[in-house]
Design a protein around this motif. Structure first.
Motif, PDB file in Angstrom:
ATOM      1  N   ILE A 184      45.017  30.023  33.150  1.00  0.00           N
ATOM      2  CA  ILE A 184      44.561  30.127  31.756  1.00  0.00           C
ATOM      3  C   ILE A 184      43.915  31.472  31.479  1.00  0.00           C
ATOM      4  N   ASP A 185      43.042  31.927  32.369  1.00  0.00           N
ATOM      5  CA  ASP A 185      42.334  33.196  32.174  1.00  0.00           C
ATOM      6  C   ASP A 185      43.053  34.322  32.903  1.00  0.00           C
ATOM      7  N   PHE A 186      42.723  35.553  32.523  1.00  0.00           N
ATOM      8  CA  PHE A 186      43.234  36.709  33.249  1.00  0.00           C
ATOM      9  C   PHE A 186      42.505  36.830  34.583  1.00  0.00           C
ATOM     10  N   LYS A 187      43.212  37.310  35.597  1.00  0.00           N
ATOM     11  CA  LYS A 187      42.578  37.559  36.885  1.00  0.00           C
ATOM     12  C   LYS A 187      41.881  38.916  36.862  1.00  0.00           C
ATOM     13  N   SER A 188      40.870  39.038  37.720  1.00  0.00           N
ATOM     14  CA  SER A 188      40.190  40.317  37.847  1.00  0.00           C
ATOM     15  C   SER A 188      41.124  41.344  38.482  1.00  0.00           C
ATOM     16  N   THR A 189      40.968  42.602  38.076  1.00  0.00           N
ATOM     17  CA  THR A 189      41.838  43.671  38.567  1.00  0.00           C
ATOM     18  C   THR A 189      40.999  44.814  39.110  1.00  0.00           C
ATOM     19  N   VAL A 190      41.290  45.233  40.336  1.00  0.00           N
ATOM     20  CA  VAL A 190      40.594  46.373  40.942  1.00  0.00           C
ATOM     21  C   VAL A 190      41.165  47.662  40.356  1.00  0.00           C
ATOM     22  N   LEU A 191      40.286  48.510  39.807  1.00  0.00           N
ATOM     23  CA  LEU A 191      40.715  49.768  39.194  1.00  0.00           C
ATOM     24  C   LEU A 191      40.429  50.978  40.079  1.00  0.00           C
ATOM     25  N   ILE A 192      39.327  50.929  40.831  1.00  0.00           N
ATOM     26  CA  ILE A 192      38.950  52.034  41.730  1.00  0.00           C
ATOM     27  C   ILE A 192      38.555  51.440  43.070  1.00  0.00           C
ATOM     28  N   LYS A 193      39.050  52.039  44.135  1.00  0.00           N
ATOM     29  CA  LYS A 193      38.693  51.591  45.479  1.00  0.00           C
ATOM     30  C   LYS A 193      38.485  52.815  46.355  1.00  0.00           C
TER      31      LYS A 193
ATOM     32  N   GLY B 152      36.645  55.373  45.873  1.00  0.00           N
ATOM     33  CA  GLY B 152      36.668  56.607  45.096  1.00  0.00           C
ATOM     34  C   GLY B 152      38.039  57.025  44.612  1.00  0.00           C
ATOM     35  N   LYS B 153      39.040  56.170  44.750  1.00  0.00           N
ATOM     36  CA  LYS B 153      40.418  56.492  44.367  1.00  0.00           C
ATOM     37  C   LYS B 153      40.866  55.552  43.259  1.00  0.00           C
ATOM     38  N   ILE B 154      41.370  56.135  42.154  1.00  0.00           N
ATOM     39  CA  ILE B 154      41.868  55.336  41.040  1.00  0.00           C
ATOM     40  C   ILE B 154      43.216  54.725  41.411  1.00  0.00           C
ATOM     41  N   LEU B 155      43.367  53.442  41.147  1.00  0.00           N
ATOM     42  CA  LEU B 155      44.626  52.747  41.410  1.00  0.00           C
ATOM     43  C   LEU B 155      45.458  52.778  40.126  1.00  0.00           C
ATOM     44  N   GLU B 156      46.351  53.752  40.042  1.00  0.00           N
ATOM     45  CA  GLU B 156      47.096  53.992  38.796  1.00  0.00           C
ATOM     46  C   GLU B 156      47.967  52.811  38.395  1.00  0.00           C
ATOM     47  N   ASP B 157      48.573  52.139  39.388  1.00  0.00           N
ATOM     48  CA  ASP B 157      49.437  50.993  39.074  1.00  0.00           C
ATOM     49  C   ASP B 157      48.648  49.882  38.384  1.00  0.00           C
ATOM     50  N   HIS B 158      47.421  49.660  38.855  1.00  0.00           N
ATOM     51  CA  HIS B 158      46.584  48.628  38.255  1.00  0.00           C
ATOM     52  C   HIS B 158      46.141  49.045  36.851  1.00  0.00           C
TER      53      HIS B 158
ATOM     54  N   THR C 146      43.819  53.397  29.607  1.00  0.00           N
ATOM     55  CA  THR C 146      43.990  54.849  29.749  1.00  0.00           C
ATOM     56  C   THR C 146      42.859  55.440  30.576  1.00  0.00           C
ATOM     57  N   THR C 147      43.072  56.659  31.060  1.00  0.00           N
ATOM     58  CA  THR C 147      42.048  57.350  31.845  1.00  0.00           C
ATOM     59  C   THR C 147      40.802  57.593  31.010  1.00  0.00           C
TER      60      THR C 147
ATOM     61  N   GLU D 281      31.975  59.079  43.294  1.00  0.00           N
ATOM     62  CA  GLU D 281      30.766  58.351  43.676  1.00  0.00           C
ATOM     63  C   GLU D 281      30.986  56.840  43.683  1.00  0.00           C
ATOM     64  N   VAL D 282      32.147  56.412  43.187  1.00  0.00           N
ATOM     65  CA  VAL D 282      32.402  54.973  43.021  1.00  0.00           C
ATOM     66  C   VAL D 282      33.052  54.398  44.271  1.00  0.00           C
ATOM     67  N   GLU D 283      32.446  53.372  44.807  1.00  0.00           N
ATOM     68  CA  GLU D 283      33.020  52.648  45.937  1.00  0.00           C
ATOM     69  C   GLU D 283      34.057  51.638  45.447  1.00  0.00           C
ATOM     70  N   PHE D 284      33.723  50.988  44.332  1.00  0.00           N
ATOM     71  CA  PHE D 284      34.558  49.871  43.882  1.00  0.00           C
ATOM     72  C   PHE D 284      34.332  49.670  42.392  1.00  0.00           C
ATOM     73  N   ALA D 285      35.409  49.541  41.619  1.00  0.00           N
ATOM     74  CA  ALA D 285      35.319  49.212  40.197  1.00  0.00           C
ATOM     75  C   ALA D 285      36.358  48.152  39.885  1.00  0.00           C
ATOM     76  N   ILE D 286      35.940  47.146  39.167  1.00  0.00           N
ATOM     77  CA  ILE D 286      36.829  46.019  38.905  1.00  0.00           C
ATOM     78  C   ILE D 286      36.740  45.614  37.434  1.00  0.00           C
ATOM     79  N   MET D 287      37.888  45.314  36.846  1.00  0.00           N
ATOM     80  CA  MET D 287      37.925  44.782  35.484  1.00  0.00           C
ATOM     81  C   MET D 287      37.933  43.264  35.569  1.00  0.00           C
TER      82      MET D 287
END
Length: 286
Positions: free
Chosen positions: A90-99, A101-107, A114-115, A132-138
């Protein structure tokens, strides 16, 4: 009944019904919505407008549709609470955007983000450098949460080995120039104490727009007169400075005396006071 009066009555009725149905749905409906809750919010609003304005139709049909939508929403929320598979569907799943310090462009493409939008969300979190980012998630509600790398995180008292006193909720004791007795009772304080604390500052209750007492018993106020500078409480810093002076005096006495017994006594007292200050520092130093 005139048509304009019928619209007024229908609208008031819709407001009351919508209020109670929203209360039934709970706090999530007015905070961060899931995908289905977003749809429900739009539909419920449309149905309420239908009840208010569509005078040519039977109003009770709109009420029935409103109740059915709310019942469906409650049923789906119950299903989500009971089943993870249902939540994922029913809901959207969480998506990892940065791991690491590296942006995951496919995600990023998957979420159609957009950037510039990503950088904007990071700046809202006080992050201006992606490295500086270890982990970013939507999250499923669209919010982006960020975890900084260890070397960029703020230093905490625990990391420094400092014991910090537990912080309790500050209590509002004055609001709009009126004393609130219940918060005073919670802090085991009286109106006489409050009057005395205000007198030290040179104010009366009527001058105060908002007054709060923290967990250490200090009163801070915000006045109606914004251009007036409120004196900051100085009791705790002065107490800490006095105790530090006593510690320094004991050390000086220890160094200046030739009596071994007195020297030892001064040293012991200085060490005990130093140990006490280490424990009391979070409580008495601002």
């Amino acid at each position: 009944m005139p048509e304009w009066l019928e619209v007024v009555v229908r609208t008031l009725f819709a407001v009351v019904v919508l209020f109670f149905l929203t209360k039934l749905l709970g706090k999530r409906q007015v905070s961060q919505l899931s995908f289905f809750e977003y749809i429900t919010g739009i539909t419920v609003g449309s149905l309420a407008a239908y009840i208010s304005l569509d005078t040519d139709k039977l109003w009770h049909l709109g009420l029935i549709a409103l109740i059915v939508w709310v019942a469906c929403s409650l049923g789906i929320e119950y299903l989500q609470m009971k089943s993870k598979k249902a939540r994922d569907f029913i809901d959207f799943k969480s998506t990892v955007l940065i791991k690491d310090g590296k942006i995951l462009e496919d995600h990023m493409k998957k979420e159609r983000l957009t950037t510039d939008e990503l950088l904007e969300e990071l700046r809202k979190k006080d992050v201006f450098n992606i490295s500086e980012v270890e982990f970013a998630i939507m999250e499923s509600d669209g919010a982006i949460n960020v975890l900084l790398k260890s070397e960029y995180q703020p230093v905490t008292p625990n990391q420094l080995g400092i014991k910090v006193a537990p912080e309790k909720e500050s209590q509002v004791v004055i609001m709009d120039g009126k004393v609130l007795d219940k918060p005073l009772d919670t802090l085991n304080l009286t109106r006489s104490w409050l009057d005395g604390a205000l007198e030290k500052m040179g104010f009366t209750v009527e001058n105060v727009f908002l007054g709060q007492v923290d967990s250490y018993g200090e009163l801070t106020v915000d006045l109606y007169a914004d251009n007036f500078k409120v004196p900051q409480p100085q009791d705790k810093p002065q107490l800490y400075a006095l105790l530090k002076k006593c510690e320094a005096d004991l050390e000086m006495f220890s160094l200046s005396t030739d009596n071994e017994k007195a020297k030892k006594m001064y040293e012991q007292c200085s060490e005990q006071l130093q140990a006490s200050l280490k424990v009391l520092k979070p409580l008495i130093q601002s």
